[in-house]
Motif scaffolding. Structure first.
Motif, PDB file in Angstrom:
ATOM      1  N   LYS A   1       0.572 -54.226 -22.628  1.00  0.00           N
ATOM      2  CA  LYS A   1       2.024 -54.315 -22.759  1.00  0.00           C
ATOM      3  C   LYS A   1       2.428 -55.302 -23.850  1.00  0.00           C
ATOM      4  CE  LYS A   1       6.179 -55.561 -20.124  1.00  0.00           C
ATOM      5  NZ  LYS A   1       6.689 -56.043 -18.819  1.00  0.00           N
ATOM      6  N   SER A   2       1.847 -56.489 -23.842  1.00  0.00           N
ATOM      7  CA  SER A   2       2.224 -57.516 -24.812  1.00  0.00           C
ATOM      8  C   SER A   2       1.829 -57.126 -26.236  1.00  0.00           C
ATOM      9  CB  SER A   2       1.589 -58.861 -24.439  1.00  0.00           C
ATOM     10  OG  SER A   2       0.169 -58.782 -24.467  1.00  0.00           O
ATOM     11  N   THR A   3       0.689 -56.447 -26.389  1.00  0.00           N
ATOM     12  CA  THR A   3       0.234 -56.043 -27.719  1.00  0.00           C
ATOM     13  C   THR A   3       1.153 -54.979 -28.308  1.00  0.00           C
ATOM     14  OG1 THR A   3      -2.065 -56.508 -27.092  1.00  0.00           O
ATOM     15  CG2 THR A   3      -1.718 -55.170 -29.064  1.00  0.00           C
ATOM     16  N   ILE A   4       1.537 -53.990 -27.491  1.00  0.00           N
ATOM     17  CA  ILE A   4       2.450 -52.948 -27.974  1.00  0.00           C
ATOM     18  C   ILE A   4       3.815 -53.555 -28.289  1.00  0.00           C
ATOM     19  CG2 ILE A   4       3.622 -50.785 -27.418  1.00  0.00           C
ATOM     20  CD1 ILE A   4       1.262 -50.053 -25.637  1.00  0.00           C
ATOM     21  N   THR A   5       4.283 -54.433 -27.410  1.00  0.00           N
ATOM     22  CA  THR A   5       5.576 -55.086 -27.625  1.00  0.00           C
ATOM     23  C   THR A   5       5.594 -55.840 -28.949  1.00  0.00           C
ATOM     24  OG1 THR A   5       5.928 -55.339 -25.236  1.00  0.00           O
ATOM     25  CG2 THR A   5       7.232 -56.740 -26.688  1.00  0.00           C
ATOM     26  N   ALA A   6       4.534 -56.587 -29.200  1.00  0.00           N
ATOM     27  CA  ALA A   6       4.448 -57.359 -30.448  1.00  0.00           C
ATOM     28  C   ALA A   6       4.464 -56.445 -31.673  1.00  0.00           C
ATOM     29  CB  ALA A   6       3.188 -58.215 -30.433  1.00  0.00           C
ATOM     30  N   LYS A   7       3.771 -55.326 -31.570  1.00  0.00           N
ATOM     31  CA  LYS A   7       3.732 -54.375 -32.688  1.00  0.00           C
ATOM     32  C   LYS A   7       5.111 -53.798 -32.958  1.00  0.00           C
ATOM     33  CE  LYS A   7       1.787 -51.773 -35.811  1.00  0.00           C
ATOM     34  NZ  LYS A   7       1.251 -52.360 -37.066  1.00  0.00           N
ATOM     35  N   LEU A   8       5.838 -53.465 -31.909  1.00  0.00           N
ATOM     36  CA  LEU A   8       7.177 -52.895 -32.072  1.00  0.00           C
ATOM     37  C   LEU A   8       8.155 -53.910 -32.654  1.00  0.00           C
ATOM     38  CD1 LEU A   8       7.397 -50.853 -28.732  1.00  0.00           C
ATOM     39  CD2 LEU A   8       7.154 -49.938 -31.051  1.00  0.00           C
ATOM     40  N   LYS A   9       8.009 -55.158 -32.265  1.00  0.00           N
ATOM     41  CA  LYS A   9       8.860 -56.211 -32.832  1.00  0.00           C
ATOM     42  C   LYS A   9       8.536 -56.448 -34.305  1.00  0.00           C
ATOM     43  CE  LYS A   9       9.865 -58.839 -28.608  1.00  0.00           C
ATOM     44  NZ  LYS A   9       9.698 -60.145 -27.910  1.00  0.00           N
ATOM     45  N   GLN A  10       7.262 -56.317 -34.622  1.00  0.00           N
ATOM     46  CA  GLN A  10       6.810 -56.528 -36.007  1.00  0.00           C
ATOM     47  C   GLN A  10       7.309 -55.413 -36.920  1.00  0.00           C
ATOM     48  OE1 GLN A  10       2.564 -56.263 -36.405  1.00  0.00           O
ATOM     49  NE2 GLN A  10       2.628 -56.387 -38.633  1.00  0.00           N
ATOM     50  N   ASP A  11       7.313 -54.168 -36.414  1.00  0.00           N
ATOM     51  CA  ASP A  11       7.697 -53.013 -37.238  1.00  0.00           C
ATOM     52  C   ASP A  11       8.773 -52.210 -36.511  1.00  0.00           C
ATOM     53  OD1 ASP A  11       7.933 -50.804 -38.834  1.00  0.00           O
ATOM     54  OD2 ASP A  11       5.795 -50.325 -38.898  1.00  0.00           O
ATOM     55  N   SER A  12      10.013 -52.471 -36.846  1.00  0.00           N
ATOM     56  CA  SER A  12      11.134 -51.807 -36.172  1.00  0.00           C
ATOM     57  C   SER A  12      11.302 -50.349 -36.606  1.00  0.00           C
ATOM     58  CB  SER A  12      12.435 -52.569 -36.442  1.00  0.00           C
ATOM     59  OG  SER A  12      12.710 -52.610 -37.845  1.00  0.00           O
TER      60      SER A  12
ATOM     61  N   ALA B   1       3.847 -48.443 -22.066  1.00  0.00           N
ATOM     62  CA  ALA B   1       4.444 -48.349 -23.393  1.00  0.00           C
ATOM     63  C   ALA B   1       5.970 -48.267 -23.302  1.00  0.00           C
ATOM     64  CB  ALA B   1       3.890 -47.146 -24.142  1.00  0.00           C
ATOM     65  N   VAL B   2       6.470 -47.561 -22.286  1.00  0.00           N
ATOM     66  CA  VAL B   2       7.920 -47.485 -22.070  1.00  0.00           C
ATOM     67  C   VAL B   2       8.486 -48.878 -21.813  1.00  0.00           C
ATOM     68  CG1 VAL B   2       9.720 -46.615 -20.524  1.00  0.00           C
ATOM     69  CG2 VAL B   2       7.866 -45.099 -21.232  1.00  0.00           C
ATOM     70  N   GLN B   3       7.779 -49.666 -21.005  1.00  0.00           N
ATOM     71  CA  GLN B   3       8.197 -51.044 -20.744  1.00  0.00           C
ATOM     72  C   GLN B   3       8.194 -51.878 -22.029  1.00  0.00           C
ATOM     73  OE1 GLN B   3       5.664 -52.612 -17.663  1.00  0.00           O
ATOM     74  NE2 GLN B   3       6.124 -50.946 -16.239  1.00  0.00           N
ATOM     75  N   SER B   4       7.191 -51.661 -22.862  1.00  0.00           N
ATOM     76  CA  SER B   4       7.098 -52.391 -24.125  1.00  0.00           C
ATOM     77  C   SER B   4       8.274 -52.058 -25.036  1.00  0.00           C
ATOM     78  CB  SER B   4       5.782 -52.057 -24.832  1.00  0.00           C
ATOM     79  OG  SER B   4       4.668 -52.519 -24.105  1.00  0.00           O
ATOM     80  N   VAL B   5       8.641 -50.790 -25.075  1.00  0.00           N
ATOM     81  CA  VAL B   5       9.775 -50.363 -25.897  1.00  0.00           C
ATOM     82  C   VAL B   5      11.046 -51.080 -25.448  1.00  0.00           C
ATOM     83  CG1 VAL B   5      11.299 -48.418 -26.422  1.00  0.00           C
ATOM     84  CG2 VAL B   5       8.814 -48.115 -26.521  1.00  0.00           C
TER      85      VAL B   5
END
Length: 339
Positions: A221-232, A248-252
């Motif tokens: 969860k934290s890795t996907i979240t970080a990636k999404l924040k890095q690349d909007s 992944a839904v939670q990460s979004v």
């Protein structure tokens, strides 16, 4: 089985292979309501139980702890075992070396057949050769479609992961995706690698690969979240296993991203998420069918000398897309834990 009867030594006539394929298809069609007696009301599933002498089959997979995908594979295998008067021994380990040791344990127990996944085929090559030398027929399922013949397996039941990835990429084009991140939960798993590679081949947008530790869901969860924040600009998160899609839904949501989620594989939780629109679609490789056909195939080989595909062609169980257009029909089976 003596070594001269192994498919590498002789081939049955094409009509025998066709008959085996037909028998397997009929067996698969009758399996949709099955499962373990104690879990899925298996009394009906075991109606017409084979009168052949009991045989023992070892099912050895690369299941990681907590990966519920394999519960569906096991239910399919157990349904076939109940029908065919087979004692099923299940074991699993995501570490390829440990999985090879489990296959060796099955050989030492002198089982009548082995069904094995080949997520990391090179690590299993030696022990599969030992099984063959011991006269134990081995079939493959789920992972290893590109390697099963080279390793001398009798038959293979599963999905062509490259084809599935290519179909996924085309689906992303259809929905207008531009930037997709492919989340790999187990580095070195050949099937997962093929899925992402196939997707990248046909997807007209940008493809990024993100490696995560699939045995640690908070880390996923934290890795996907970080990636999404890095690349909007990421507009689709592609997970390669059903248990990872809800995460992944939670990460979004946590990242405040507008990305949508789609996934490979299916389970009962995902059918509801697809109906609700949280997940756009899933590719179903029918794991229940993989487990069922692997066990039933070994029974057919022992009792009638059949093997599907004549040792030359795999039996494909996917890919099939599940989205809002057909999820209602699939959900009734998923609720039983068989899709």
């Amino acid at each position: 089985m003596d070594r001269s009867s192994h498919p590498r030594s002789r081939r049955v006539a094409p009509f025998v292979a066709a008959a085996a394929a037909a028998a397997l298809a009929l067996a698969g069609c009758s399996s949709s309501s099955g499962g373990k007696k104690s879990e899925e009301g298996g009394a009906d599933a075991s109606a017409g139980k084979a009168s052949t002498p009991q045989m023992t089959v070892a099912l050895v997979t690369h299941q990681a702890p907590g990966d519920t995908f394999w519960d569906i594979v096991r239910k399919g295998a157990q349904t076939a075992a109940d029908k065919d008067n087979v004692k099923l021994i299940y074991s699993a380990d995501p570490n390829a070396g440990n999985q090879a040791n489990l296959v060796q344990n099955a050989i030492d127990q002198k089982v009548d057949g082995i069904a094995v996944t080949l997520a990391k085929p090179d690590a299993l090559k030696g022990v599969i050769a030992k099984a063959t030398a011991a006269g134990i027929p081995v079939v493959g399922l789920n992972s290893g479609l590109s390697d099963w013949k080279d390793l001398g397996l009798l038959e293979f039941f599963g999905q062509d992961e490259t084809v599935a990835g290519e179909a996924f990429g085309k689906k992303l084009n259809e929905v207008g995706a531009k930037n997709a991140v492919c989340v790999v939960q187990e580095q070195g798993n050949i099937g997962l690698t093929q899925r992402c590679a196939g997707l990248e081949k046909t997807f007209e947008g940008k493809t990024q690969v993100l490696n995560v530790n699939g045995t640690d869901m908070p880390s996923v969860k934290s890795t996907i979240t970080a990636k999404l924040k890095q690349d909007s600009s990421i507009d689709y998160v592609v997970t390669l296993g059903a248990p990872f899609a809800p995460t992944a839904v939670q990460s979004v949501e946590e990242a405040g991203s507008k990305a949508k989620v789609a996934t490979f594989d299916l389970n009962k939780e995902l059918t509801g998420a697809i109906q609700d629109g949280d997940i756009q679609f899933a590719v179903d490789q029918q794991p229940y069918l993989q487990g069922y056909l692997a066990v039933d195939g070994l029974w057919l080989y022992k009792n009638n000398g059949n093997y599907s595909g004549g040792g030359e062609q795999p039996v494909l169980t996917g890919p099939a897309f599940v989205d809002k257009s057909n999820v209602e029909a699939v959900s009734q089976f998923a609720a039983k834990g068989t899709r």
